[in-house]
Design a protein around this motif. Structure first.
Motif, PDB file in Angstrom:
ATOM      1  N   THR A  37       0.845  -1.195   0.000  1.00  0.00           N
ATOM      2  CA  THR A  37       0.000   0.000   0.000  1.00  0.00           C
ATOM      3  C   THR A  37       0.877   1.241   0.000  1.00  0.00           C
ATOM      4  OG1 THR A  37      -1.773  -1.168   1.142  1.00  0.00           O
ATOM      5  CG2 THR A  37      -1.803   1.239   1.272  1.00  0.00           C
ATOM      6  N   HIS A  80      -3.702  -7.156  -8.464  1.00  0.00           N
ATOM      7  CA  HIS A  80      -4.961  -6.496  -8.153  1.00  0.00           C
ATOM      8  C   HIS A  80      -4.610  -5.070  -7.778  1.00  0.00           C
ATOM      9  CE1 HIS A  80      -8.447  -5.343  -5.551  1.00  0.00           C
ATOM     10  NE2 HIS A  80      -9.006  -5.657  -6.695  1.00  0.00           N
ATOM     11  N   TYR A  81      -5.331  -4.116  -8.356  1.00  0.00           N
ATOM     12  CA  TYR A  81      -5.047  -2.695  -8.180  1.00  0.00           C
ATOM     13  C   TYR A  81      -6.271  -2.030  -7.575  1.00  0.00           C
ATOM     14  CZ  TYR A  81      -5.057   2.149  -9.888  1.00  0.00           C
ATOM     15  OH  TYR A  81      -5.159   3.513  -9.997  1.00  0.00           O
ATOM     16  N   GLU A  82      -6.052  -1.227  -6.555  1.00  0.00           N
ATOM     17  CA  GLU A  82      -7.144  -0.439  -5.987  1.00  0.00           C
ATOM     18  C   GLU A  82      -6.596   0.928  -5.608  1.00  0.00           C
ATOM     19  OE1 GLU A  82     -10.758  -0.612  -2.777  1.00  0.00           O
ATOM     20  OE2 GLU A  82      -9.234  -2.167  -2.706  1.00  0.00           O
ATOM     21  N   ARG A 118      -7.795   4.953  -4.126  1.00  0.00           N
ATOM     22  CA  ARG A 118      -8.803   5.845  -3.548  1.00  0.00           C
ATOM     23  C   ARG A 118      -8.161   7.219  -3.384  1.00  0.00           C
ATOM     24  NH1 ARG A 118     -11.147   3.361   1.777  1.00  0.00           N
ATOM     25  NH2 ARG A 118      -9.001   3.577   2.414  1.00  0.00           N
ATOM     26  N   ARG A 178     -12.311   6.847  -6.931  1.00  0.00           N
ATOM     27  CA  ARG A 178     -12.073   5.470  -6.506  1.00  0.00           C
ATOM     28  C   ARG A 178     -12.077   4.610  -7.756  1.00  0.00           C
ATOM     29  NH1 ARG A 178     -14.187   2.665  -1.111  1.00  0.00           N
ATOM     30  NH2 ARG A 178     -12.706   0.959  -1.209  1.00  0.00           N
ATOM     31  N   GLU A 179     -11.153   3.657  -7.807  1.00  0.00           N
ATOM     32  CA  GLU A 179     -11.126   2.743  -8.939  1.00  0.00           C
ATOM     33  C   GLU A 179     -10.444   1.451  -8.520  1.00  0.00           C
ATOM     34  OE1 GLU A 179      -9.148   5.205 -11.846  1.00  0.00           O
ATOM     35  OE2 GLU A 179      -7.182   4.514 -11.220  1.00  0.00           O
ATOM     36  N   SER A 180     -10.740   0.405  -9.266  1.00  0.00           N
ATOM     37  CA  SER A 180     -10.086  -0.867  -9.002  1.00  0.00           C
ATOM     38  C   SER A 180      -9.963  -1.637 -10.300  1.00  0.00           C
ATOM     39  CB  SER A 180     -10.856  -1.683  -7.952  1.00  0.00           C
ATOM     40  OG  SER A 180     -12.119  -2.035  -8.453  1.00  0.00           O
ATOM     41  N   GLN A 230     -14.143   2.434 -12.742  1.00  0.00           N
ATOM     42  CA  GLN A 230     -14.480   3.502 -11.811  1.00  0.00           C
ATOM     43  C   GLN A 230     -15.988   3.495 -11.556  1.00  0.00           C
ATOM     44  OE1 GLN A 230     -12.964   7.074 -13.653  1.00  0.00           O
ATOM     45  NE2 GLN A 230     -11.043   6.069 -14.135  1.00  0.00           N
TER      46      GLN A 230
END
Length: 182
Positions: free
Chosen positions: A35, A68-70, A72, A88-90, A107
């Protein structure tokens, strides 16, 4: 069968809470795992003024050749205190041989991007391949995202945007620091 087996029917290496070794295709981006948090600035011709924001980005994996991408973000005031969510996106980054990357990013504002690019010397450069829009989403035509490691614990992020009739141009930049020490 032990009590533990009844609680966790997966072999140890496949348990959802296990930390598998990264797939060999993840080696060029393994330094991203974890993170990252920091602050940045943004602007765009459609906005009344530039803004400051805080960002958190997490990269994780499950042992397969995917990240995995997240991400905020929050708008922040002059003291650095967040006062409302900003973005915010993932999604998933699919790592391919020779440093190639295919990224899928979604998004909640109704925008889904497929980006392509590569990692070279630890720096990632992704550009739009396709954008899909929900019927009421803002018209986004293209993006470019760059993630550049400064050292093992610092990551620079730059995001260019072509939207609502404007050419591809600078939108966001942030300096992120590793939060979790991975």
């Amino acid at each position: 069968m032990t009590d533990r087996d009844r609680q966790h029917p997966y072999p140890d290496a496949l348990r959802p809470d296990a930390a598998p070794a990264p797939h060999e295709l993840l080696v060029p981006v393994a330094g991203l795992l974890g993170t990252w948090v920091g602050t940045g600035t943004g602007g765009y011709p459609t906005l009344d003024e530039d803004f400051a924001y805080a960002q958190e980005v997490t990269f994780s994996h499950d042992g397969r050749p995917f990240l995995h991408y997240e991400a905020r973000a929050w708008l922040i005031d002059a003291d650095g205190a967040p006062f409302r969510p900003a973005a915010r996106e993932s999604g998933w980054w699919r790592l391919k041989p020779e440093g190639a990357i295919e990224a899928l990013v979604t998004q909640p504002t109704g925008i889904t991007e497929i980006l392509v690019g590569r990692v070279e010397d630890g720096a990632i450069d992704l550009t739009t391949h396709t954008v899909a829009l929900a019927p009421t989403a803002k018209n986004v035509e293209a993006t470019r995202r760059r993630y550049t490691p400064v050292d093992g614990d610092t990551l620079d992020f730059v995001h260019d945007l072509a939207a609502v009739g404007h050419r591809l141009q600078h939108h966001l930049s942030a300096r992120l620091r590793r939060e979790d020490g991975k």
